[in-house]
Enzyme design. Structure first.
Site, PDB file in Angstrom:
ATOM      1  N   CYS A   1      13.681  -5.935 -28.621  1.00  0.00           N
ATOM      2  CA  CYS A   1      13.590  -5.116 -27.422  1.00  0.00           C
ATOM      3  C   CYS A   1      13.559  -5.986 -26.169  1.00  0.00           C
ATOM      4  CB  CYS A   1      12.335  -4.236 -27.491  1.00  0.00           C
ATOM      5  SG  CYS A   1      12.034  -3.271 -26.010  1.00  0.00           S
TER       6      CYS A   1
ATOM      7  N   PHE B   1       5.099   1.611   5.002  1.00  0.00           N
ATOM      8  CA  PHE B   1       5.721   1.798   3.683  1.00  0.00           C
ATOM      9  C   PHE B   1       4.752   2.588   2.797  1.00  0.00           C
ATOM     10  CE2 PHE B   1       7.094  -2.301   5.433  1.00  0.00           C
ATOM     11  CZ  PHE B   1       8.471  -2.174   5.431  1.00  0.00           C
TER      12      PHE B   1
ATOM     13  N   GLU C   1       6.873   5.981   6.570  1.00  0.00           N
ATOM     14  CA  GLU C   1       7.700   5.846   5.368  1.00  0.00           C
ATOM     15  C   GLU C   1       9.093   6.379   5.699  1.00  0.00           C
ATOM     16  OE1 GLU C   1       9.538   5.799   1.851  1.00  0.00           O
ATOM     17  OE2 GLU C   1       7.580   4.842   2.089  1.00  0.00           O
TER      18      GLU C   1
ATOM     19  N   ASP D   1       2.794  -2.256   2.268  1.00  0.00           N
ATOM     20  CA  ASP D   1       3.187  -2.470   0.878  1.00  0.00           C
ATOM     21  C   ASP D   1       4.702  -2.350   0.803  1.00  0.00           C
ATOM     22  OD1 ASP D   1       3.389  -2.659  -1.857  1.00  0.00           O
ATOM     23  OD2 ASP D   1       2.630  -0.643  -2.260  1.00  0.00           O
TER      24      ASP D   1
ATOM     25  N   CYS E   1       4.936  -7.025  -4.276  1.00  0.00           N
ATOM     26  CA  CYS E   1       5.364  -7.176  -5.667  1.00  0.00           C
ATOM     27  C   CYS E   1       6.255  -8.403  -5.834  1.00  0.00           C
ATOM     28  CB  CYS E   1       6.089  -5.920  -6.149  1.00  0.00           C
ATOM     29  SG  CYS E   1       7.556  -5.506  -5.175  1.00  0.00           S
TER      30      CYS E   1
END
Length: 400
Positions: free
Chosen positions: A59, A263, A283, A331, A357
């Site tokens: 996988c 955001f 946003e 973010d 991230c």
């Protein structure tokens, strides 16, 4: 020839002295590269463990299950550290939060028809081969229990030659499923799909851009509020990872009375923040802001939340707009927020908390803030994408 693995790349691949990249190896291991490009482990390191999932070798959903949790945590922290030190920036690391197994509440799966029924799973790494994953150690039990529904949808949606994409989210009301397919939605098909959703107790079922049926509210808890994000919309991967991010943001925001959430999405941070401050959420997606607003209006005990639809890459909030607030929370996507960071640096804001991230763009944007007179008080690393190279970071900034 037997050689030693030098390091892991940002993608979690082992790099050899000649630059060759290998899967499922660890730094310091002596390996022999096979003709097919795989690695035969000659001398393993103590950090190597038996993968907890029997699908690991085939996988493509996980890439680091062969490494101990301690190694993965240390490696992810070191990735952030290297990104910061590459720009001569401080690294006030505070803590690491790792989500447990079987906690991923949202997944993008693929479905393919077979001779007898259908198969749903993940693709093998860099391959079109679809892998059945009945014992996946990543997804929540609710999603695993929903595979019969996903297989039934695949039979309807996929042709003999084409695959379908199935985005499934574990919500408070049950599974929320988005089917992306080439098959057009007809009136008769709507009736069939509504019956399938009833049979399998789905909360919501969407077909491409059309919501076919909503049987139960596909809600998530954001602080004291309940929100039902649009089908397939962005959501933090695990409840535990989200809780760690929110706790860090709330801590950094303590005492602030007027907060701008840049955001904002559907309110992951805005709604918890509204328990202690008035919030202006910005946003680009009108649909996400409408979701946030509904959640706020139906919750109790929250302070005012206002919303603004705006593309912060092309039209960031200007310094005079930012100066109305005590604190900014942002973010951004993986690309970071360089345009918005530039105006934050020019503003009179004293406090910023940034979630990211991508450690590389986090370091870039943090460097701009520090050059503008901010101190970086602490960094939290959040590993909610367990057994993968993905990393999330929270940083607390105050201006001198």
């Amino acid at each position: 020839m037997i050689e030693k693995v030098e390091r892991l790349t940002l993608a979690g691949m082992g790099q050899m002295p000649d630059g060759t990249l290998l899967e499922r190896v660890l730094p310091g291991e002596e390996v022999e590269v096979q003709v097919d490009g795989s690695a035969r482990i000659v001398t393993p390191v103590v950090e190597r463990v038996k993968p907890p999932c029997r699908h690991f070798k085939s996988c493509g959903g996980c890439s680091l299950q062969h490494a101990s949790d301690a190694f993965v945590g240390s490696w992810k922290t070191s990735v952030v550290e290297r990104a910061m030190t590459a720009r001569d920036l401080p690294f006030p690391f505070r803590t690491l939060h790792t989500s447990p197994p079987n906690s991923r509440r949202r997944a993008r799966l693929s479905g393919r028809r077979t001779k007898k029924s259908a198969m749903v799973g993940f693709h093998a790494k860099a391959s079109d081969a679809l892998i059945d994953v009945p014992d996946c150690q990543l997804l929540t039990q609710a999603i695993m229990d929903g595979f019969p529904a996903l297989e039934a949808l695949t039979v309807i949606a996929a042709s003999r030659k084409s695959e379908v994409n199935l985005t499934v989210t574990d919500t408070l009301g049950g599974l929320d499923v988005l089917v992306e397919t080439e098959r057009d939605l007809t009136g008769q098909l709507r009736i069939e799909l509504a019956g399938l959703a009833e049979t399998h107790n789905l909360a919501r079922l969407a077909w491409n851009e059309d919501v076919v049926v909503t049987r139960k509210a596909p809600e998530q808890a954001f602080g004291n509020a309940r929100v039902a994000p649009p089908s397939g919309a962005f959501l933090q991967a695990t409840p535990e990872g989200e809780a760690a991010l929110v706790a860090a943001v709330l801590e950094a925001s303590e005492g602030a009375k007027r907060v701008v959430d840049l955001f904002s999405g559907a309110g992951t941070f805005s709604l918890p923040l509204a328990g202690q401050a008035s919030v202006h959420a910005v946003e680009s997606s009108d649909e996400m802001l409408e979701t946030l607003d509904r959640g706020w209006r139906h919750a109790s005990g929250l302070r005012t939340i206002t919303t603004e639809a705006r593309d912060l890459f092309r039209r960031p909030l200007e310094p005079d707009e930012l100066n109305k607030f005590d604190l900014a929370v942002l973010d951004p996507p993986r690309a970071g927020a360089d345009a918005q960071i530039a105006t934050l640096c020019q503003s009179n804001l004293k406090r910023i908390v940034m979630v990211s991230c991508n450690p590389v763009t986090f370091a870039r944007d943090a460097g701009a803030l520090i050059a503008a007179g901010f101190d970086l008080n602490w960094i939290d690393v959040v590993d909610q994408f367990r057994w993968s190279p993905h990393i999330e970071v929270v940083g607390d900034f105050t201006r001198k």
